[in-house]
Design an enzyme around this catalytic site. Structure first.
Site, PDB file in Angstrom:
ATOM      1  N   ASP A  12      64.883 -34.194 -21.688  1.00  0.00           N
ATOM      2  CA  ASP A  12      65.345 -34.803 -20.438  1.00  0.00           C
ATOM      3  C   ASP A  12      65.664 -33.776 -19.354  1.00  0.00           C
ATOM      4  O   ASP A  12      65.827 -34.136 -18.186  1.00  0.00           O
ATOM      5  CB  ASP A  12      66.585 -35.668 -20.701  1.00  0.00           C
ATOM      6  CG  ASP A  12      66.241 -36.980 -21.394  1.00  0.00           C
ATOM      7  OD1 ASP A  12      65.047 -37.343 -21.409  1.00  0.00           O
ATOM      8  OD2 ASP A  12      67.154 -37.640 -21.915  1.00  0.00           O
ATOM      9  N   ARG A  47      68.806 -45.345 -12.526  1.00  0.00           N
ATOM     10  CA  ARG A  47      68.862 -45.767 -13.924  1.00  0.00           C
ATOM     11  C   ARG A  47      69.750 -44.841 -14.748  1.00  0.00           C
ATOM     12  O   ARG A  47      70.383 -45.279 -15.704  1.00  0.00           O
ATOM     13  CB  ARG A  47      67.453 -45.762 -14.554  1.00  0.00           C
ATOM     14  CG  ARG A  47      66.575 -46.960 -14.202  1.00  0.00           C
ATOM     15  CD  ARG A  47      65.317 -46.939 -15.070  1.00  0.00           C
ATOM     16  NE  ARG A  47      65.706 -46.791 -16.464  1.00  0.00           N
ATOM     17  CZ  ARG A  47      65.168 -45.906 -17.306  1.00  0.00           C
ATOM     18  NH1 ARG A  47      64.224 -45.081 -16.897  1.00  0.00           N
ATOM     19  NH2 ARG A  47      65.579 -45.846 -18.551  1.00  0.00           N
ATOM     20  N   LYS A  66      74.909 -41.619 -20.736  1.00  0.00           N
ATOM     21  CA  LYS A  66      74.005 -42.770 -20.752  1.00  0.00           C
ATOM     22  C   LYS A  66      73.507 -43.055 -22.161  1.00  0.00           C
ATOM     23  O   LYS A  66      73.513 -44.201 -22.624  1.00  0.00           O
ATOM     24  CB  LYS A  66      72.821 -42.487 -19.825  1.00  0.00           C
ATOM     25  CG  LYS A  66      71.603 -43.388 -19.975  1.00  0.00           C
ATOM     26  CD  LYS A  66      70.481 -42.897 -19.075  1.00  0.00           C
ATOM     27  CE  LYS A  66      69.223 -43.734 -19.195  1.00  0.00           C
ATOM     28  NZ  LYS A  66      68.481 -43.439 -20.435  1.00  0.00           N
ATOM     29  N   ASN A  67      73.075 -42.008 -22.860  1.00  0.00           N
ATOM     30  CA  ASN A  67      72.442 -42.202 -24.160  1.00  0.00           C
ATOM     31  C   ASN A  67      73.418 -42.485 -25.287  1.00  0.00           C
ATOM     32  O   ASN A  67      72.997 -42.656 -26.430  1.00  0.00           O
ATOM     33  CB  ASN A  67      71.577 -40.980 -24.511  1.00  0.00           C
ATOM     34  CG  ASN A  67      70.307 -40.939 -23.684  1.00  0.00           C
ATOM     35  OD1 ASN A  67      69.804 -41.973 -23.251  1.00  0.00           O
ATOM     36  ND2 ASN A  67      69.793 -39.752 -23.434  1.00  0.00           N
ATOM     37  N   ARG A 118      54.691 -42.551 -26.584  1.00  0.00           N
ATOM     38  CA  ARG A 118      55.806 -42.837 -27.470  1.00  0.00           C
ATOM     39  C   ARG A 118      55.818 -44.320 -27.797  1.00  0.00           C
ATOM     40  O   ARG A 118      55.484 -45.168 -26.996  1.00  0.00           O
ATOM     41  CB  ARG A 118      57.134 -42.411 -26.842  1.00  0.00           C
ATOM     42  CG  ARG A 118      57.636 -43.301 -25.697  1.00  0.00           C
ATOM     43  CD  ARG A 118      58.959 -42.799 -25.199  1.00  0.00           C
ATOM     44  NE  ARG A 118      59.529 -43.688 -24.195  1.00  0.00           N
ATOM     45  CZ  ARG A 118      60.724 -43.523 -23.649  1.00  0.00           C
ATOM     46  NH1 ARG A 118      61.468 -42.490 -24.009  1.00  0.00           N
ATOM     47  NH2 ARG A 118      61.190 -44.358 -22.758  1.00  0.00           N
ATOM     48  N   ILE A 131      57.840 -33.384 -26.901  1.00  0.00           N
ATOM     49  CA  ILE A 131      58.415 -34.670 -27.286  1.00  0.00           C
ATOM     50  C   ILE A 131      57.622 -35.827 -26.673  1.00  0.00           C
ATOM     51  O   ILE A 131      57.121 -36.698 -27.387  1.00  0.00           O
ATOM     52  CB  ILE A 131      59.893 -34.771 -26.838  1.00  0.00           C
ATOM     53  CG1 ILE A 131      60.677 -33.539 -27.310  1.00  0.00           C
ATOM     54  CG2 ILE A 131      60.517 -36.062 -27.361  1.00  0.00           C
ATOM     55  CD1 ILE A 131      60.787 -33.390 -28.791  1.00  0.00           C
ATOM     56  N   CYS A 143      61.034 -46.070 -18.679  1.00  0.00           N
ATOM     57  CA  CYS A 143      60.094 -45.108 -18.098  1.00  0.00           C
ATOM     58  C   CYS A 143      58.782 -45.085 -18.870  1.00  0.00           C
ATOM     59  O   CYS A 143      58.738 -45.294 -20.081  1.00  0.00           O
ATOM     60  CB  CYS A 143      60.710 -43.706 -18.114  1.00  0.00           C
ATOM     61  SG  CYS A 143      62.107 -43.505 -17.003  1.00  0.00           S
ATOM     62  N   ARG A 151      64.005 -50.330 -21.474  1.00  0.00           N
ATOM     63  CA  ARG A 151      63.417 -50.059 -22.783  1.00  0.00           C
ATOM     64  C   ARG A 151      64.446 -50.182 -23.902  1.00  0.00           C
ATOM     65  O   ARG A 151      64.112 -50.457 -25.060  1.00  0.00           O
ATOM     66  CB  ARG A 151      62.819 -48.651 -22.777  1.00  0.00           C
ATOM     67  CG  ARG A 151      61.969 -48.337 -24.007  1.00  0.00           C
ATOM     68  CD  ARG A 151      61.386 -46.943 -23.921  1.00  0.00           C
ATOM     69  NE  ARG A 151      60.542 -46.652 -25.053  1.00  0.00           N
ATOM     70  CZ  ARG A 151      59.254 -46.973 -25.152  1.00  0.00           C
ATOM     71  NH1 ARG A 151      58.684 -47.624 -24.163  1.00  0.00           N
ATOM     72  NH2 ARG A 151      58.559 -46.684 -26.219  1.00  0.00           N
TER      73      ARG A 151
END
Length: 408
Positions: free
Chosen positions: A294, A386, A27-28, A129, A316, A124, A100
């Site tokens: 995560d 998601r 995903k990232n 952040r 984080i 989310c 986002r």
């Protein structure tokens, strides 16, 4: 925007998982590549191993909203992007507020259309952040940034290379500023960059497009701007978090799974089985190569089955302890104590209705449900979708009792 019905996951625990599961594409990495593909003014970009998840579908809708022609062949996990005719600099609120990653489309819009307008930012809720460092980076490269209560306006001005410093080694910030620098004349130096494998995969993709990027994986990246980038083809790396979740599913149920597609260098295991009682763990999240934030929620759920107290500290995102209250509903002995969480295992988890506050909390609650007595109902299902493709189908193929159902 295409949004499906509201859903929940119903999970009945007690069955050890066995078999083979295919790890989805990352995903990232995929989201950044979809945005980066809009930097190419000609040709068609082909991305393979793209996960069929909701965030990818939102990214596709954003690309289409600004004029790109996108076709996603979900069965083949192949995405084709033709960005030769971008028509609008506006990232509309009805999509952006649920995604986002909208800010990732800013570099392409700045270089192709001279401006970008973000009508909303979603994703989310993970505490304090902020995306300010993205905008500061764009400004250092020569863009002007203005905002109102509901819109952010960014104009390219005279983009040029600059020295940038990230306060924290954010992987999204690193990739976004690399994209912005790739077509900015001169040399850009980005200090304190992220080291995640997904960042290196995005750099590899941009390099195929013709970008001049050096220093990936060192924390210090140099980008020499080029005049144009070209469409290309690329296969997205495997998703480390998806692999980690299924490894923990094997552990929490006492099963044995083979993870197909997991990369040994990124994750360290492709076959997982539990032969004895779980030991407690002490986890502190930190940027790669540290323990991934995560996976903090999933490891918290798994630690409920460990023999003794486990200590978990999130460094984080300060909004990632919402799982504590949900696990407590299931009978877990878990407490937030300042900046850390203590899980007093082993706990007997009992199924009940719980809330997915975000993507990672949601998938962690499915893990907890797999190890619980009775039925666990996790909602809203959208947040889980998601980031993880066909969760119910893949788990069911391994022997779990999991199904998705529409809610009223």
């Amino acid at each position: 925007m295409t949004v499906g019905p509201e859903t929940c996951y119903r999970v009945r625990g007690g069955a050890p998982l066995h078999g083979t599961v295919f790890v989805q594409g990352a995903k990232n990495a995929a989201l950044k590549m979809i945005a980066a593909s809009l930097l190419a003014a000609e040709g068609r970009t082909v991305l393979r191993n793209v996960p069929p998840i909701e965030d990818v579908r939102r990214a596709i809708e954003l690309a289409q909203a600004v004029g790109a022609v996108v076709k996603f062949h979900e069965a083949e996990r192949t995405l084709v992007v033709d960005a030769s005719q971008l028509t609008s600099p506006v990232l509309p609120a009805e999509i952006a507020r649920r995604f986002r990653g909208s800010v990732l489309f800013v570099p392409a819009l700045l270089h192709r259309l001279g401006e970008a307008v973000i009508e909303g930012i979603g994703g989310c809720n993970l505490g304090s952040r902020s995306l300010d460092f993205h905008y500061r980076g764009f400004a250092r490269l020569g863009a002007t940034v203005d905002g109102t209560d509901d819109k952010i306006y960014i104009k390219a001005g005279r983009m040029r290379g600059a020295h940038l410093y990230l306060d924290t080694p954010s992987h999204t910030g690193t990739e976004n500023l690399i994209m912005a620098a790739s077509l900015s004349p001169g040399t850009t130096v980005i200090d304190n960059t992220a080291l995640e494998p997904e960042v290196l995969d995005v750099i590899a993709f941009l390099t195929k497009m013709g970008a001049n990027i050096n220093g990936g994986g060192t924390g210090f990246i140099r980008v020499r701007g080029v005049s144009e980038l070209s469409a290309t083809e690329h296969t997205v790396m495997a998703d480390r978090i998806d692999a980690g979740v299924f490894a923990m599913a094997a552990a929490i149920t006492g099963g044995e799974l083979s993870l197909v597609g997991a990369n040994l260098e990124h994750f360290g295991v492709v076959q997982v089985r539990r032969e004895r009682a779980l030991r407690p763990i002490n986890v502190i999240t930190s940027p790669y190569p540290g323990f991934a934030t995560d996976l903090q929620s999933p490891i918290m759920a798994l630690s409920c089955r460990a023999e003794g107290p486990s200590y978990i500290r999130e460094t984080i995102y300060d909004g990632r302890y919402t799982l504590v209250g949900e696990l407590a509903k299931m009978g877990a002995k878990v407490e937030a104590n300042g900046d850390k969480v203590v899980v007093h295992g082993p706990c007997t988890l009992k199924g009940t209705k719980v809330e997915a506050h975000d993507l990672r909390t949601g998938i962690a609650l499915i893990l907890a449900g797999l190890g619980a007595e009775g039925e666990t109902v996790v909602a809203p299902g959208y947040l889980i979708d998601r980031g993880h493709a066909d969760v119910a189908g893949r788990l069911s193929d391994l022997g779990a009792d999991v199904r998705v159902e529409e809610t009223a």
